[in-house]
Motif scaffolding. Structure first.
Motif, PDB file in Angstrom:
ATOM      1  N   UNK A   1       0.629  -1.156  -0.100  1.00  0.00           N
ATOM      2  CA  UNK A   1      -0.211  -0.070   0.137  1.00  0.00           C
ATOM      3  C   UNK A   1       0.652   1.251  -0.098  1.00  0.00           C
ATOM      4  N   UNK A   2       1.883   1.276   0.965  1.00  0.00           N
ATOM      5  CA  UNK A   2       2.656   2.575   0.815  1.00  0.00           C
ATOM      6  C   UNK A   2       3.236   2.669  -0.397  1.00  0.00           C
ATOM      7  N   UNK A   3       3.768   1.507  -0.924  1.00  0.00           N
ATOM      8  CA  UNK A   3       4.545   1.855  -2.503  1.00  0.00           C
ATOM      9  C   UNK A   3       3.420   2.502  -3.329  1.00  0.00           C
ATOM     10  N   UNK A   4       2.196   2.099  -3.471  1.00  0.00           N
ATOM     11  CA  UNK A   4       1.233   2.344  -4.311  1.00  0.00           C
ATOM     12  C   UNK A   4       0.880   3.782  -4.088  1.00  0.00           C
TER      13      UNK A   4
ATOM     14  N   UNK B   1       1.407   9.386  -6.060  1.00  0.00           N
ATOM     15  CA  UNK B   1       1.552  10.787  -5.659  1.00  0.00           C
ATOM     16  C   UNK B   1       2.637  11.304  -6.588  1.00  0.00           C
ATOM     17  N   UNK B   2       3.112  10.570  -7.564  1.00  0.00           N
ATOM     18  CA  UNK B   2       4.279  11.060  -8.558  1.00  0.00           C
ATOM     19  C   UNK B   2       5.771  10.660  -8.027  1.00  0.00           C
ATOM     20  N   UNK B   3       5.922   9.805  -6.873  1.00  0.00           N
ATOM     21  CA  UNK B   3       7.336   9.569  -6.467  1.00  0.00           C
ATOM     22  C   UNK B   3       7.709   8.393  -7.102  1.00  0.00           C
ATOM     23  N   UNK B   4       9.337   8.184  -6.968  1.00  0.00           N
ATOM     24  CA  UNK B   4       9.615   7.036  -7.470  1.00  0.00           C
ATOM     25  C   UNK B   4       9.750   5.952  -6.490  1.00  0.00           C
ATOM     26  N   UNK B   5       9.737   4.746  -7.030  1.00  0.00           N
ATOM     27  CA  UNK B   5       9.900   3.435  -6.006  1.00  0.00           C
ATOM     28  C   UNK B   5      10.713   2.418  -7.015  1.00  0.00           C
TER      29      UNK B   5
ATOM     30  N   UNK C   1      10.545   2.601 -10.504  1.00  0.00           N
ATOM     31  CA  UNK C   1       9.492   2.981 -11.148  1.00  0.00           C
ATOM     32  C   UNK C   1       8.834   4.319 -10.904  1.00  0.00           C
ATOM     33  N   UNK C   2       8.161   4.971 -12.098  1.00  0.00           N
ATOM     34  CA  UNK C   2       7.101   6.066 -11.707  1.00  0.00           C
ATOM     35  C   UNK C   2       6.047   5.991 -12.567  1.00  0.00           C
ATOM     36  N   UNK C   3       5.222   6.709 -12.286  1.00  0.00           N
ATOM     37  CA  UNK C   3       3.822   6.771 -13.014  1.00  0.00           C
ATOM     38  C   UNK C   3       4.212   7.465 -14.473  1.00  0.00           C
ATOM     39  N   UNK C   4       3.874   6.695 -15.508  1.00  0.00           N
ATOM     40  CA  UNK C   4       4.595   6.949 -16.992  1.00  0.00           C
ATOM     41  C   UNK C   4       3.484   8.047 -17.496  1.00  0.00           C
TER      42      UNK C   4
ATOM     43  N   UNK D   1      12.695   7.663  -2.163  1.00  0.00           N
ATOM     44  CA  UNK D   1      11.709   7.490  -0.744  1.00  0.00           C
ATOM     45  C   UNK D   1      11.634   5.859  -0.629  1.00  0.00           C
ATOM     46  N   UNK D   2      11.614   4.997  -1.500  1.00  0.00           N
ATOM     47  CA  UNK D   2      11.237   3.491  -1.052  1.00  0.00           C
ATOM     48  C   UNK D   2      11.916   2.498  -2.009  1.00  0.00           C
ATOM     49  N   UNK D   3      12.250   1.356  -1.397  1.00  0.00           N
ATOM     50  CA  UNK D   3      12.653   0.294  -2.140  1.00  0.00           C
ATOM     51  C   UNK D   3      11.852  -0.857  -1.831  1.00  0.00           C
ATOM     52  N   UNK D   4      11.125  -1.643  -2.901  1.00  0.00           N
ATOM     53  CA  UNK D   4      10.462  -2.730  -2.407  1.00  0.00           C
ATOM     54  C   UNK D   4      11.361  -4.017  -2.579  1.00  0.00           C
ATOM     55  N   UNK D   5      11.691  -4.809  -1.579  1.00  0.00           N
ATOM     56  CA  UNK D   5      12.737  -5.882  -1.597  1.00  0.00           C
ATOM     57  C   UNK D   5      11.921  -7.073  -1.913  1.00  0.00           C
TER      58      UNK D   5
END
Ligand code: TXA
Ligand code: MG
Length: 337
Positions: free
Chosen positions: A18-21, A26-30, A41-44, A168-172
Motif C-alpha cells: 500500500x505505501x509503495x502504491x 503521488x508522483x514519487x519513484x519507487x 519506477x514512476x507513473x508513466x 523514498x522507497x525500495x520494495x525488496x
C-alpha cells in the motif's frame, strides 16, 4: 531517508504494497523487483514523476524508458499500429523478459519516450511488479534501478548501494530470477530488429521471427577493440575480458590475471578450470552465469581487488546476452591465439 520494505515475491499482499502504491500515485519513484532486474519506477503518465527517474539515475535525457503494464488490454490504447507479430510474441513471451518497440499514440508522458513516436512496452513476470502496476492503476516507466553506467541491480542491496537516501522507497522481493534485462525488439522495422539481447534468447525469438535483423555489432565477427570508448554496466575496478579462455590452461589464465603483481579476481565461467588466484565461480550453466553476472561485477568493487578477469563464454543462447553485457562493461580485452 530511503525506506526498505520486504514483501513476499510470489504472493505479495495488498497491505504490504500500500505505501509503495501511495508513493507511485503521488508522483514519487519507487524501486521494485521484476524477473529481470530491479526497476526504478514512476507513473508513466506524469512527466514530473518521470523526470525524477532521470534525475536520480543521472540518466542521459536522450535515452527513453520502458513502460511496464499488467495486461495486453492496458497496452493497446497506447499503440498507434499493432502488427500481427505483436500478438504472437505477446502470447508466447508475456508476462516475461521481452520489450517491444511500437508506434505510439502519444498518451504517455513525453519525457518517458523522449519525444520519439515510438514506445517500448513490456509485461513483467513478477507478482510484485504486476501488483504494483495493477494497484496504482497507471503504466509504470522503469529503467533498471542503477546509477547510469553501473551494473544493473539483481538484489535490493544493489539498489541501496546506488540510491541510499536519494529515493523514498525500495520494495525488496529477494534476488531476481533472470539476472539480465529484457530483450528489446523493434517492431516498427520490417523485418523486426533486435535492439538489445536479453532474457529471451535469440534462438527462441527466431522461432517466431525467422528474419529477425541482428545488428553486426553484436556478432562474434566484431570483436570489441581495447580501450573502448563507452563503458556501460562497468565496475569501478578494472575489468578485463579474456577471449578464447577455453583454449587456455588454468595456469596460463592465472599468469595473465596476476600480471604486474596485481591482486586479481578471476570471474570463472568454466568448471574445468582450477586456479591458484582468487576465483569467483559464476556457475556451471550459461543460465547460472547470466543470473550471477551483475552481482559478480558489483562484488569486484565491494572487495579490494584491483582487477577482474572475465573468462569469455560461447556466443549462443544466454551466452550471447552475457557477452553483449561484458563487451560493454570491460575496460580492456585480452585476446590470445
Ligand atoms: O528488464 C528490463 O528491461 C528492465 C526492467 C526494470 O524492466 N528495464 C530496463 O530499462 O532495462 P533500461 O532503461 O535500463 O533499458 C531500456 C532500454 C534502453 O536500451 C532504451 O534505449 C530502450 O530500452 N528503449 C526504450 N524506449 C525505446 C524506444 N522507444 N525505442 C528504442 N529503444 C527504446
Ligand atoms: Mg539499464
Amino acid at each position: 531517508m530511503t525506506r526498505m520494505i520486504s514483501v513476499d515475491p510470489l504472493h505479495p499482499t495488498s497491505d504490504s504494497l500500500q505505501d509503495a502504491v501511495d508513493l507511485l500515485q503521488k508522483g514519487e519513484v519507487v524501486a521494485f523487483p521484476t524477473e529481470t532486474v530491479y526497476g526504478l519506477g514512476a507513473d508513466a503518465t506524469n512527466p514530473h514523476a518521470v523526470a525524477k527517474i532521470y534525475a536520480a539515475k543521472k540518466r542521459p535525457a536522450d535515452n527513453p524508458l520502458i513502460i511496464h503494464f499488467a495486461t495486453i488490454e492496458a497496452i493497446t490504447p497506447y499503440l498507434a499500429e499493432i502488427p500481427q507479430i505483436f500478438h504472437s510474441l505477446a502470447e508466447k513471451f508475456w508476462p516475461g523478459p521481452l520489450t517491444l518497440v511500437l508506434k505510439q499514440t502519444q498518451n504517455i508522458a513525453s519525457n518517458a519516450s523522449q519525444g520519439l513516436d515510438t514506445i517500448a512496452v513490456r509485461i513483467p513476470a513478477h507478482a510484485v511488479a504486476l501488483a504494483l502496476i495493477q494497484e496504482s492503476g497507471v503504466p509504470i516507466a522503469a529503467p533498471s534501478a542503477n546509477l547510469s553506467g553501473k551494473p544493473s541491480p539483481t538484489r535490493a542491496e544493489h539498489v541501496i548501494s546506488d540510491f541510499k537516501d536519494q529515493i523514498p522507497m525500495i520494495v525488496s522481493g529477494g534476488p531476481t530470477l533472470i539476472g539480465v534485462e529484457s530483450t528489446v525488439v523493434n517492431l516498427t522495422t520490417s523485418p523486426p530488429t533486435l535492439l538489445r539481447p536479453g532474457g529471451v534468447t535469440v534462438e527462441d525469438l527466431l522461432e517466431l521471427i525467422p528474419d529477425l535483423v541482428i545488428p553486426e555489432s553484436y556478432s562474434a565477427q566484431h570483436p570489441v577493440s581495447p580501450g573502448m570508448k563507452y563503458t556501460h554496466y562497468s565496475p569501478e575496478t578494472e575489468l578485463i575480458l579474456l577471449r578464447n579462455s577455453r583454449q587456455l590452461s588454468s595456469t596460463a589464465i592465472d599468469e595473465i590475471a596476476s600480471i604486474n603483481g596485481r591482486n586479481p579476481l578471476i570471474l570463472c565461467t568454466s568448471s574445468s578450470h582450477s586456479h591458484t588466484t582468487d576465483v569467483l565461480s559464476l556457475g556451471d550453466s550459461l543460465f547460472e552465469i547470466q543470473v550471477n553476472l551483475f552481482s559478480a561485477l558489483r562484488l569486484l568493487d565491494e572487495k579490494s581487488y584491483d582487477v577482474g578477469l572475465f573468462e569469455d563464454v560461447i556466443l549462443e543462447k544466454e551466452g550471447f546476452t552475457i557477452m553483449n553485457r561484458i563487451e560493454k562493461a570491460a575496460h580492456h580485452v585480452i585476446t590470445t591465439d
